[in-house]
Design a protein around this motif. Structure first.
Motif, PDB file in Angstrom:
ATOM      1  N   VAL A   3       0.771  -0.812  -0.209  1.00 24.96           N
ATOM      2  CA  VAL A   3       0.277  -0.178   0.200  1.00 24.96           C
ATOM      3  C   VAL A   3       0.971   1.649   0.302  1.00 24.96           C
ATOM      4  CG1 VAL A   3      -2.010   1.444   1.418  1.00 24.96           C
ATOM      5  CG2 VAL A   3      -1.692  -0.761   1.731  1.00 24.96           C
ATOM      6  N   TYR A   4       0.657   1.927  -0.900  1.00 26.69           N
ATOM      7  CA  TYR A   4       1.380   3.335  -1.012  1.00 26.69           C
ATOM      8  C   TYR A   4       0.319   4.285  -0.230  1.00 26.69           C
ATOM      9  CZ  TYR A   4       3.983   0.935  -5.149  1.00 26.69           C
ATOM     10  OH  TYR A   4       4.534   0.082  -5.277  1.00 26.69           O
ATOM     11  N   ILE A   5       1.384   4.754   0.341  1.00 23.48           N
ATOM     12  CA  ILE A   5       1.192   6.034   1.763  1.00 23.48           C
ATOM     13  C   ILE A   5       1.354   6.899   1.422  1.00 23.48           C
ATOM     14  CG2 ILE A   5       1.335   6.730   3.999  1.00 23.48           C
ATOM     15  CD1 ILE A   5      -0.254   3.878   3.895  1.00 23.48           C
ATOM     16  N   GLN A   6       0.827   8.108   0.693  1.00 24.83           N
ATOM     17  CA  GLN A   6       0.548   8.913  -0.137  1.00 24.83           C
ATOM     18  C   GLN A   6       0.842  10.528   0.791  1.00 24.83           C
ATOM     19  OE1 GLN A   6      -0.630   9.043  -3.302  1.00 24.83           O
ATOM     20  NE2 GLN A   6       0.814   7.636  -4.085  1.00 24.83           N
ATOM     21  N   GLY A  12      -2.728   6.356   8.686  1.00 27.88           N
ATOM     22  CA  GLY A  12      -3.464   5.832  10.248  1.00 27.88           C
ATOM     23  C   GLY A  12      -5.071   4.702   9.085  1.00 27.88           C
ATOM     24  N   ARG A  13      -5.034   5.084   8.037  1.00 30.89           N
ATOM     25  CA  ARG A  13      -6.101   4.307   7.496  1.00 30.89           C
ATOM     26  C   ARG A  13      -5.729   2.900   8.226  1.00 30.89           C
ATOM     27  NH1 ARG A  13      -8.039   7.086   3.772  1.00 30.89           N
ATOM     28  NH2 ARG A  13      -6.092   6.005   2.156  1.00 30.89           N
ATOM     29  N   MET A  14      -4.673   2.943   6.853  1.00 29.12           N
ATOM     30  CA  MET A  14      -3.885   1.419   6.921  1.00 29.12           C
ATOM     31  C   MET A  14      -3.744   0.699   8.612  1.00 29.12           C
ATOM     32  SD  MET A  14      -2.549  -0.777   5.147  1.00 29.12           S
ATOM     33  CE  MET A  14      -1.582  -1.938   4.934  1.00 29.12           C
ATOM     34  N   ILE A  15      -2.936   1.510   9.293  1.00 31.23           N
ATOM     35  CA  ILE A  15      -2.892   1.248  11.199  1.00 31.23           C
ATOM     36  C   ILE A  15      -4.139   0.906  11.762  1.00 31.23           C
ATOM     37  CG2 ILE A  15      -2.725   2.236  13.834  1.00 31.23           C
ATOM     38  CD1 ILE A  15      -0.062   3.986  12.212  1.00 31.23           C
ATOM     39  N   ARG A  16      -5.157   1.335  11.251  1.00 31.74           N
ATOM     40  CA  ARG A  16      -6.611   0.871  11.418  1.00 31.74           C
ATOM     41  C   ARG A  16      -7.202   0.045  10.949  1.00 31.74           C
ATOM     42  NH1 ARG A  16     -10.061   4.568   9.184  1.00 31.74           N
ATOM     43  NH2 ARG A  16     -10.589   3.005   8.058  1.00 31.74           N
ATOM     44  N   PRO A  47      -2.192  10.696  12.194  1.00 28.01           N
ATOM     45  CA  PRO A  47      -1.315  10.488  12.186  1.00 28.01           C
ATOM     46  C   PRO A  47      -0.011  11.254  11.972  1.00 28.01           C
ATOM     47  CG  PRO A  47      -2.174   9.814  10.701  1.00 28.01           C
ATOM     48  CD  PRO A  47      -3.039   9.723  10.503  1.00 28.01           C
ATOM     49  N   GLY A  48      -0.095  12.613  12.229  1.00 29.32           N
ATOM     50  CA  GLY A  48       0.520  13.115  11.874  1.00 29.32           C
ATOM     51  C   GLY A  48       0.783  14.232  12.363  1.00 29.32           C
ATOM     52  N   SER A  49       0.679  14.265  13.906  1.00 28.42           N
ATOM     53  CA  SER A  49       0.562  14.660  14.876  1.00 28.42           C
ATOM     54  C   SER A  49       1.920  13.281  15.932  1.00 28.42           C
ATOM     55  CB  SER A  49      -0.538  14.747  15.742  1.00 28.42           C
ATOM     56  OG  SER A  49      -1.154  14.425  16.439  1.00 28.42           O
ATOM     57  N   ALA A  68      10.511   3.040   1.805  1.00 32.93           N
ATOM     58  CA  ALA A  68      10.873   3.840   1.173  1.00 32.93           C
ATOM     59  C   ALA A  68      11.485   3.706   0.260  1.00 32.93           C
ATOM     60  CB  ALA A  68      11.087   5.738   1.846  1.00 32.93           C
ATOM     61  N   GLU A  69      11.151   4.952  -1.306  1.00 31.07           N
ATOM     62  CA  GLU A  69      11.502   4.193  -2.417  1.00 31.07           C
ATOM     63  C   GLU A  69      11.982   5.679  -3.453  1.00 31.07           C
ATOM     64  OE1 GLU A  69      10.343   1.126  -4.610  1.00 31.07           O
ATOM     65  OE2 GLU A  69       8.077   1.635  -4.361  1.00 31.07           O
TER      66      GLU A  69
END
Length: 81
Positions: A3-6, A12-16, A47-49, A68-69
């Motif tokens: 899943v590419y986290i952008q 946060g959605r991936m963690i949940r 999650p940005g905080s 990271a790539e």
């Protein structure tokens, strides 16, 4: 599955989603990483905080790897050939 986290929201959605897939509550995850349930909730919604160390601990507990790539768009034509 990759899943590419952008942005922070997608992390946060991936963690949940991963937590729910494991059948864990926010409190369960919090106990694993020595955080309160309310802090897990905040991390999932904003999650940005969060401190990077907390994000990494949560990802480790959920058996998520962060990678990271360099994006293809940032490579020059010389790099591609």
């Amino acid at each position: 599955m990759k899943v590419y986290i952008q942005n922070p929201h997608s992390l946060g959605r991936m963690i949940r989603d991963t937590r729910i897939k494991k059948g864990w509550t926010q409190a369960d995850l919090g106990r694993q990483v020595h955080m309160l349930q309310k802090d897990i909730s905040l991390l999932e919604h904003d999650p940005g905080s969060a401190k990077l160390s907390r994000l990494l601990a949560v990802c480790a507990a959920l058996e998520l790897r962060l990678m990271a790539e360099e994006s293809i768009a940032s490579k020059t034509s010389e790099d591609m050939w």
